[in-house]
Design a protein around this motif. Structure first.
Motif, PDB file in Angstrom:
ATOM      1  N   SER A  23      22.073  38.838  73.134  1.00  0.00           N
ATOM      2  CA  SER A  23      23.390  39.145  73.690  1.00  0.00           C
ATOM      3  C   SER A  23      23.244  39.442  75.177  1.00  0.00           C
ATOM      4  O   SER A  23      22.520  40.361  75.559  1.00  0.00           O
ATOM      5  N   LYS A  24      23.900  38.661  76.010  1.00  0.00           N
ATOM      6  CA  LYS A  24      23.691  38.749  77.453  1.00  0.00           C
ATOM      7  C   LYS A  24      24.541  39.825  78.129  1.00  0.00           C
ATOM      8  O   LYS A  24      24.342  40.125  79.299  1.00  0.00           O
ATOM      9  N   ILE A  25      25.489  40.402  77.412  1.00  0.00           N
ATOM     10  CA  ILE A  25      26.423  41.343  78.017  1.00  0.00           C
ATOM     11  C   ILE A  25      25.887  42.757  77.894  1.00  0.00           C
ATOM     12  O   ILE A  25      25.612  43.245  76.794  1.00  0.00           O
ATOM     13  N   LEU A  26      25.723  43.446  79.022  1.00  0.00           N
ATOM     14  CA  LEU A  26      25.193  44.805  79.025  1.00  0.00           C
ATOM     15  C   LEU A  26      26.311  45.832  78.899  1.00  0.00           C
ATOM     16  O   LEU A  26      27.434  45.608  79.365  1.00  0.00           O
ATOM     17  N   PRO A  27      26.013  46.965  78.270  1.00  0.00           N
ATOM     18  CA  PRO A  27      27.007  48.047  78.225  1.00  0.00           C
ATOM     19  C   PRO A  27      27.387  48.502  79.631  1.00  0.00           C
ATOM     20  O   PRO A  27      26.563  48.454  80.552  1.00  0.00           O
ATOM     21  N   ARG A  28      28.607  48.958  79.791  1.00  0.00           N
ATOM     22  CA  ARG A  28      29.066  49.395  81.113  1.00  0.00           C
ATOM     23  C   ARG A  28      28.434  50.717  81.531  1.00  0.00           C
ATOM     24  O   ARG A  28      28.154  50.940  82.703  1.00  0.00           O
ATOM     25  N   LEU A  29      28.237  51.616  80.562  1.00  0.00           N
ATOM     26  CA  LEU A  29      27.745  52.957  80.874  1.00  0.00           C
ATOM     27  C   LEU A  29      26.224  52.996  80.712  1.00  0.00           C
ATOM     28  O   LEU A  29      25.703  53.449  79.696  1.00  0.00           O
ATOM     29  N   THR A  30      25.509  52.482  81.701  1.00  0.00           N
ATOM     30  CA  THR A  30      24.050  52.450  81.669  1.00  0.00           C
ATOM     31  C   THR A  30      23.502  53.358  82.755  1.00  0.00           C
ATOM     32  O   THR A  30      23.897  53.272  83.913  1.00  0.00           O
ATOM     33  N   LYS A  31      22.560  54.232  82.381  1.00  0.00           N
ATOM     34  CA  LYS A  31      22.010  55.195  83.327  1.00  0.00           C
ATOM     35  C   LYS A  31      20.561  54.902  83.705  1.00  0.00           C
ATOM     36  O   LYS A  31      20.149  55.147  84.837  1.00  0.00           O
ATOM     37  N   HIS A  32      19.771  54.403  82.764  1.00  0.00           N
ATOM     38  CA  HIS A  32      18.358  54.166  83.019  1.00  0.00           C
ATOM     39  C   HIS A  32      18.013  52.711  82.722  1.00  0.00           C
ATOM     40  O   HIS A  32      18.404  52.168  81.678  1.00  0.00           O
ATOM     41  N   TYR A  33      17.268  52.092  83.628  1.00  0.00           N
ATOM     42  CA  TYR A  33      16.751  50.742  83.440  1.00  0.00           C
ATOM     43  C   TYR A  33      15.230  50.841  83.427  1.00  0.00           C
ATOM     44  O   TYR A  33      14.616  51.227  84.432  1.00  0.00           O
ATOM     45  N   LEU A  34      14.614  50.518  82.310  1.00  0.00           N
ATOM     46  CA  LEU A  34      13.178  50.696  82.142  1.00  0.00           C
ATOM     47  C   LEU A  34      12.492  49.364  81.914  1.00  0.00           C
ATOM     48  O   LEU A  34      13.010  48.484  81.208  1.00  0.00           O
ATOM     49  N   GLY A  35      11.315  49.226  82.481  1.00  0.00           N
ATOM     50  CA  GLY A  35      10.479  48.069  82.228  1.00  0.00           C
ATOM     51  C   GLY A  35       9.303  48.456  81.360  1.00  0.00           C
ATOM     52  O   GLY A  35       8.754  49.554  81.487  1.00  0.00           O
ATOM     53  N   VAL A  36       8.934  47.581  80.451  1.00  0.00           N
ATOM     54  CA  VAL A  36       7.746  47.769  79.626  1.00  0.00           C
ATOM     55  C   VAL A  36       6.685  46.816  80.157  1.00  0.00           C
ATOM     56  O   VAL A  36       6.922  45.611  80.291  1.00  0.00           O
ATOM     57  N   PHE A  37       5.513  47.358  80.463  1.00  0.00           N
ATOM     58  CA  PHE A  37       4.468  46.572  81.113  1.00  0.00           C
ATOM     59  C   PHE A  37       3.197  46.555  80.272  1.00  0.00           C
ATOM     60  O   PHE A  37       2.812  47.553  79.655  1.00  0.00           O
ATOM     61  N   ASP A  38       2.556  45.403  80.260  1.00  0.00           N
ATOM     62  CA  ASP A  38       1.204  45.253  79.728  1.00  0.00           C
ATOM     63  C   ASP A  38       0.311  45.052  80.949  1.00  0.00           C
ATOM     64  O   ASP A  38       0.211  43.939  81.484  1.00  0.00           O
ATOM     65  N   GLY A  39      -0.283  46.141  81.414  1.00  0.00           N
ATOM     66  CA  GLY A  39      -0.951  46.090  82.708  1.00  0.00           C
ATOM     67  C   GLY A  39       0.088  45.933  83.803  1.00  0.00           C
ATOM     68  O   GLY A  39       1.013  46.743  83.917  1.00  0.00           O
ATOM     69  N   ASP A  40      -0.037  44.862  84.598  1.00  0.00           N
ATOM     70  CA  ASP A  40       0.923  44.607  85.672  1.00  0.00           C
ATOM     71  C   ASP A  40       2.031  43.645  85.250  1.00  0.00           C
ATOM     72  O   ASP A  40       2.948  43.382  86.032  1.00  0.00           O
ATOM     73  N   ARG A  41       1.962  43.139  84.036  1.00  0.00           N
ATOM     74  CA  ARG A  41       2.916  42.115  83.590  1.00  0.00           C
ATOM     75  C   ARG A  41       4.040  42.765  82.796  1.00  0.00           C
ATOM     76  O   ARG A  41       3.802  43.486  81.838  1.00  0.00           O
TER      77      ARG A  41
END
Length: 252
Positions: A23-41
């Motif tokens: 689903s490409k549509i993001l919720p409007r009320l978003t506070k944190h954007y987190l990335g999950v990394f395997d090393g630098d990727r």
């Protein structure tokens, strides 16, 4: 696998969700954007925020404890690159890292999420991560029979206006059966599954009020399609084309 989680730029998270989430549509009320990394990727993205009724959600779950919106946070989107997506061990490990990140960096008492049963999701990663299953509720969406687009009721404002004009009414809040027949749109019912995880001792005590429920499985998924005014019939899981945006809108 040396996974780690850190906050990332909103645009980076949105691009990843657009590429890998169904689903490409993001919720409007978003506070944190987190990335999950395997090393630098970067191999995953998680957004945290609230649904359309953040205060009502927590008050309905805990009507007497006085919790407010800032006492909990909800998983809005969570997706991974293909090599991780179907690995249940990786999913549980990443969820554990998310909980540790929340405890280190925030003061939330609860992590809340919904598994999208209408899309065939029972929430297995939450079950494997010891979330408490809190039950299900019915949800409704529309489906354009020509394109397969899944139309969320919140995205149907213009269709509701057209529906009202077509029937000579001032306003409608849900698309009527006759109008849907005219437009080639199905109304489909399914389930959403609630899960919650306490993030501190007081939250854990508060959750003792909830009775244990058996976790949902694939056999618990149900779907129905409206065939007449007020009448639905059971159907197999519907197919949606999540890359069509004729009626839905994207806004970040």
């Amino acid at each position: 696998m040396e996974y780690n989680i850190s906050e990332i730029n909103k645009d980076v998270a949105v691009d990843f969700v657009q590429k890998y989430h169904y689903s490409k549509i993001l919720p409007r009320l978003t506070k944190h954007y987190l990335g999950v990394f395997d090393g630098d990727r970067m191999i995953g993205a998680i957004t945290l925020g609230w649904g359309t009724q953040p205060l009502q959600t927590i008050k309905k779950l805990f009507p007497e404890q006085g919790y407010v919106t800032n006492d909990y946070i909800e998983i809005g989107k969570m997706c991974f690159s293909p090599e991780v997506n179907n690995n249940s061990f990786s999913g549980s490990k990443i969820m554990s890292l998310l909980v540790k990140w929340l405890k280190r960096n925030t003061a939330y008492s609860f992590l809340y999420t919904l598994a999208d049963g209408i899309m065939g999701k029972c929430g297995y990663v939450y079950q494997a991560s010891n979330f408490k299953y809190l039950g299900s509720f019915k949800t409704s969406v529309y489906r354009d029979t020509k394109t397969g687009e899944k139309i969320h009721p919140r995205s149907a404002k213009k269709l509701c206006q057209e529906n009202a004009e077509w029937e000579g009414k001032d306003k409608v809040f849900w698309l009527t059966h006759d109008f849907c027949e005219h437009k080639g749109i199905d109304k489909i019912n399914g389930l959403m599954f609630r899960y919650m995880l306490p993030l501190n001792k007081s939250a854990k005590r508060a959750m003792q009020q909830f009775n244990d429920k058996p976790n949902p499985k694939d056999a618990d998924l149900i779907f129905s399609r409206r065939v007449a005014k007020g009448k639905f019939e059971n159907i197999p899981m519907p197919d949606f084309d999540m890359d069509v945006f004729t009626h839905n809108f994207q806004k970040y």
